[in-house]
Design a protein around this motif. Structure first.
Motif, PDB file in Angstrom:
ATOM      1  N   LEU B  70     -12.394  63.743 -27.654  1.00 45.51           N
ATOM      2  CA  LEU B  70     -13.264  63.795 -26.467  1.00 45.51           C
ATOM      3  C   LEU B  70     -14.322  64.885 -26.616  1.00 45.51           C
ATOM      4  CD1 LEU B  70     -10.472  63.471 -23.754  1.00 45.51           C
ATOM      5  CD2 LEU B  70     -12.083  61.691 -24.470  1.00 45.51           C
ATOM      6  N   LEU B  71     -15.553  64.543 -26.256  1.00 43.30           N
ATOM      7  CA  LEU B  71     -16.636  65.537 -26.302  1.00 43.30           C
ATOM      8  C   LEU B  71     -16.484  66.534 -25.165  1.00 43.30           C
ATOM      9  CD1 LEU B  71     -19.751  63.357 -27.172  1.00 43.30           C
ATOM     10  CD2 LEU B  71     -18.676  65.113 -28.590  1.00 43.30           C
ATOM     11  N   GLU B  72     -15.900  66.085 -24.063  1.00 41.92           N
ATOM     12  CA  GLU B  72     -15.618  66.952 -22.921  1.00 41.92           C
ATOM     13  C   GLU B  72     -14.600  66.224 -22.062  1.00 41.92           C
ATOM     14  OE1 GLU B  72     -16.470  66.238 -19.464  1.00 41.92           O
ATOM     15  OE2 GLU B  72     -17.026  64.218 -20.122  1.00 41.92           O
ATOM     16  N   HIS B  73     -13.888  66.983 -21.260  1.00 42.95           N
ATOM     17  CA  HIS B  73     -12.991  66.360 -20.283  1.00 42.95           C
ATOM     18  C   HIS B  73     -12.730  67.332 -19.146  1.00 42.95           C
ATOM     19  CE1 HIS B  73     -10.078  68.708 -22.584  1.00 42.95           C
ATOM     20  NE2 HIS B  73      -9.322  68.668 -21.505  1.00 42.95           N
ATOM     21  N   ALA B  74     -12.266  66.768 -18.032  1.00 45.76           N
ATOM     22  CA  ALA B  74     -11.939  67.582 -16.858  1.00 45.76           C
ATOM     23  C   ALA B  74     -10.894  66.825 -16.059  1.00 45.76           C
ATOM     24  CB  ALA B  74     -13.183  67.810 -16.014  1.00 45.76           C
ATOM     25  N   GLU B  75     -10.248  67.531 -15.153  1.00 48.50           N
ATOM     26  CA  GLU B  75      -9.259  66.882 -14.295  1.00 48.50           C
ATOM     27  C   GLU B  75      -9.743  67.011 -12.853  1.00 48.50           C
ATOM     28  OE1 GLU B  75      -5.297  68.240 -15.138  1.00 48.50           O
ATOM     29  OE2 GLU B  75      -4.367  66.562 -14.064  1.00 48.50           O
ATOM     30  N   TYR B  76      -9.813  65.886 -12.140  1.00 45.82           N
ATOM     31  CA  TYR B  76     -10.147  65.886 -10.708  1.00 45.82           C
ATOM     32  C   TYR B  76      -9.029  65.141  -9.978  1.00 45.82           C
ATOM     33  CZ  TYR B  76     -14.965  66.707 -12.272  1.00 45.82           C
ATOM     34  OH  TYR B  76     -16.093  67.185 -12.866  1.00 45.82           O
ATOM     35  N   VAL B  77      -8.550  65.724  -8.909  1.00 45.07           N
ATOM     36  CA  VAL B  77      -7.548  65.057  -8.054  1.00 45.07           C
ATOM     37  C   VAL B  77      -6.470  64.358  -8.887  1.00 45.07           C
ATOM     38  CG1 VAL B  77      -7.493  64.038  -5.742  1.00 45.07           C
ATOM     39  CG2 VAL B  77      -9.688  64.249  -6.897  1.00 45.07           C
ATOM     40  N   ASN B  78      -5.901  65.138  -9.815  1.00 47.44           N
ATOM     41  CA  ASN B  78      -4.785  64.630 -10.641  1.00 47.44           C
ATOM     42  C   ASN B  78      -5.128  63.513 -11.608  1.00 47.44           C
ATOM     43  OD1 ASN B  78      -2.865  66.423  -9.628  1.00 47.44           O
ATOM     44  ND2 ASN B  78      -2.597  65.145  -7.780  1.00 47.44           N
ATOM     45  N   ASN B  79      -6.420  63.282 -11.826  1.00 48.28           N
ATOM     46  CA  ASN B  79      -6.785  62.317 -12.865  1.00 48.28           C
ATOM     47  C   ASN B  79      -7.731  62.960 -13.869  1.00 48.28           C
ATOM     48  OD1 ASN B  79      -5.520  59.680 -12.547  1.00 48.28           O
ATOM     49  ND2 ASN B  79      -6.487  59.704 -10.518  1.00 48.28           N
ATOM     50  N   TYR B  80      -7.536  62.559 -15.130  1.00 45.04           N
ATOM     51  CA  TYR B  80      -8.414  63.023 -16.192  1.00 45.04           C
ATOM     52  C   TYR B  80      -9.658  62.134 -16.272  1.00 45.04           C
ATOM     53  CZ  TYR B  80      -4.855  65.971 -18.534  1.00 45.04           C
ATOM     54  OH  TYR B  80      -3.954  66.935 -18.861  1.00 45.04           O
ATOM     55  N   TYR B  81     -10.773  62.760 -16.621  1.00 39.24           N
ATOM     56  CA  TYR B  81     -12.007  62.043 -16.953  1.00 39.24           C
ATOM     57  C   TYR B  81     -12.557  62.687 -18.213  1.00 39.24           C
ATOM     58  CZ  TYR B  81     -11.842  60.252 -12.180  1.00 39.24           C
ATOM     59  OH  TYR B  81     -11.464  59.632 -11.032  1.00 39.24           O
ATOM     60  N   GLY B  82     -13.095  61.907 -19.119  1.00 37.55           N
ATOM     61  CA  GLY B  82     -13.623  62.508 -20.347  1.00 37.55           C
ATOM     62  C   GLY B  82     -14.587  61.585 -21.066  1.00 37.55           C
ATOM     63  N   THR B  83     -15.274  62.140 -22.046  1.00 35.35           N
ATOM     64  CA  THR B  83     -16.280  61.389 -22.814  1.00 35.35           C
ATOM     65  C   THR B  83     -15.789  61.180 -24.240  1.00 35.35           C
ATOM     66  OG1 THR B  83     -18.043  62.393 -21.489  1.00 35.35           O
ATOM     67  CG2 THR B  83     -18.686  61.366 -23.573  1.00 35.35           C
ATOM     68  N   PRO B  84     -15.469  59.938 -24.609  1.00 32.04           N
ATOM     69  CA  PRO B  84     -14.974  59.667 -25.965  1.00 32.04           C
ATOM     70  C   PRO B  84     -16.070  59.864 -27.015  1.00 32.04           C
ATOM     71  CG  PRO B  84     -14.500  57.837 -24.463  1.00 32.04           C
ATOM     72  CD  PRO B  84     -15.491  58.725 -23.783  1.00 32.04           C
ATOM     73  N   ARG B  85     -15.796  60.708 -27.976  1.00 29.83           N
ATOM     74  CA  ARG B  85     -16.752  61.031 -29.019  1.00 29.83           C
ATOM     75  C   ARG B  85     -17.120  59.803 -29.860  1.00 29.83           C
ATOM     76  NH1 ARG B  85     -18.221  65.366 -32.835  1.00 29.83           N
ATOM     77  NH2 ARG B  85     -17.079  66.985 -31.727  1.00 29.83           N
TER      78      ARG B  85
END
Lengths: 210, 210
Positions: B70-85
């Motif tokens: 992942l180029l970056e990731h974060a967690e919001y409201v118990n879910n992960y979000y990220g950008t696949p490289r």
């Protein structure tokens, strides 16, 4: 957005069409001004002081060098040529984007004094095209052609020192690209710190006031 | 000229019209692709895996983090979000200019891994305009408005870390400017070293051959 003008340095191989490109930019878009050089050479017929050049004596020119009044200067065939800082800065402060066609040695001097200047190297689409332009229609002597090709090798040395390269293939497209490259630099965040700070302060005031 | 795509990071104040701007860019010009995020949240009705998101389990997502996928990731409201490289790099290698709408924390992570990414912060013409958009039509509670204004203060912190700012005033003009900023970066000399070296080598060969 940034209202101060941007100084753009244009360099490139001889014969690549820099002059036509800059002329096209000036004709097609508003907001540009050409830098006017100072020189110690004599005016030719029809040349006007302050329009084509600032004509100066050798003593005057050397005083300008001594006083740091030139952004760059060089000597060719016993005459000085240089870029007066005050003229350029006056135009920039008026919001004009100033165009300066110059060689790499001058470009380096300017980048040292004004790192915020934008530098663009004009390229041929390929070396074969450049060769055709340099070799010409076969009417030149071998000596002239040889000199031109050697010069092109020298000119090619420092290309990656420039911020941008621009391929001059179809003139109208190249003129538009040149314009877009320069204008995009007005959006550079470093050129807009005042505006950024203003918005930030205002938003803070709102937030505290609600 | 540089044929590899450019990754462009778009951030900006909530309510400033980033989504509309990006949609306008995609509709009006060819050669762009939107980045697709990976997430652990459940698909909503109509959302398609690989189109709206890459839907992954928590275990799969954590493995992607561990493997540096992942180029970056974060967690919001118990879910992960990220950008696949891999997805982004595939698009870039196809010559697509990839657009990624993201917040500053993600932007920082990406700039660390891909310093050649271009980052643009979308601004309102002035703070008053932003305030109107955040405060809305007076139908929101004071609490909601207060939260939005506080968020705007946070969002304003790192603006100068972005390469460019873009004022979103008249939409069609902003879309064109966004396009021009991204395209100008294709002329960046750092992105054209191969072409520069090729011309230099060719010119040298001609010069020695004459």
């Amino acid at each position: 957005m940034s209202r101060k003008g941007i100084l753009t340095i244009i360099s490139g191989f001889s014969g690549v069409g820099k002059g036509t490109l800059v002329q096209g930019l000036m004709n097609q878009y508003d907001g540009y001004a050409l830098s006017v050089s100072a020189t110690t050479r004599n005016p030719r017929d029809g040349e006007v002081d302050g329009v084509n050049y600032f004509f100066r004596t050798r003593e005057e020119f050397e005083a300008m060098i001594g006083n740091g009044e030139l952004l760059e200067h060089a000597e060719y065939v016993n005459n000085y040529y240089g870029t007066p800082r005050a003229y350029v800065e006056g135009m920039l402060n008026d919001g004009k984007d100033v165009i300066l066609e110059i060689e790499i040695q001058g470009a380096r001097q300017i980048k040292e004094k004004m790192p915020e200047a934008v530098s663009i190297f004009i390229m041929p689409p390929d070396a074969q095209t450049l060769r055709k332009r340099l070799v010409g229609r076969g009417t030149e002597t071998a000596e002239v052609i040889d000199k031109r090709l050697k010069r092109a090798v020298e000119e090619s040395e420092g290309i990656e020192e420039y911020d941008y390269i621009l391929v001059n293939d179809v003139l109208s497209e190249s003129v538009e690209k040149l314009h877009n490259i320069i204008q995009s630099n007005h959006n550079d965040s470093d050129r807009n710190l005042e505006f950024i700070n203003k918005i930030r302060e205002d938003v803070k005031v709102f937030s505290e006031g609600e």
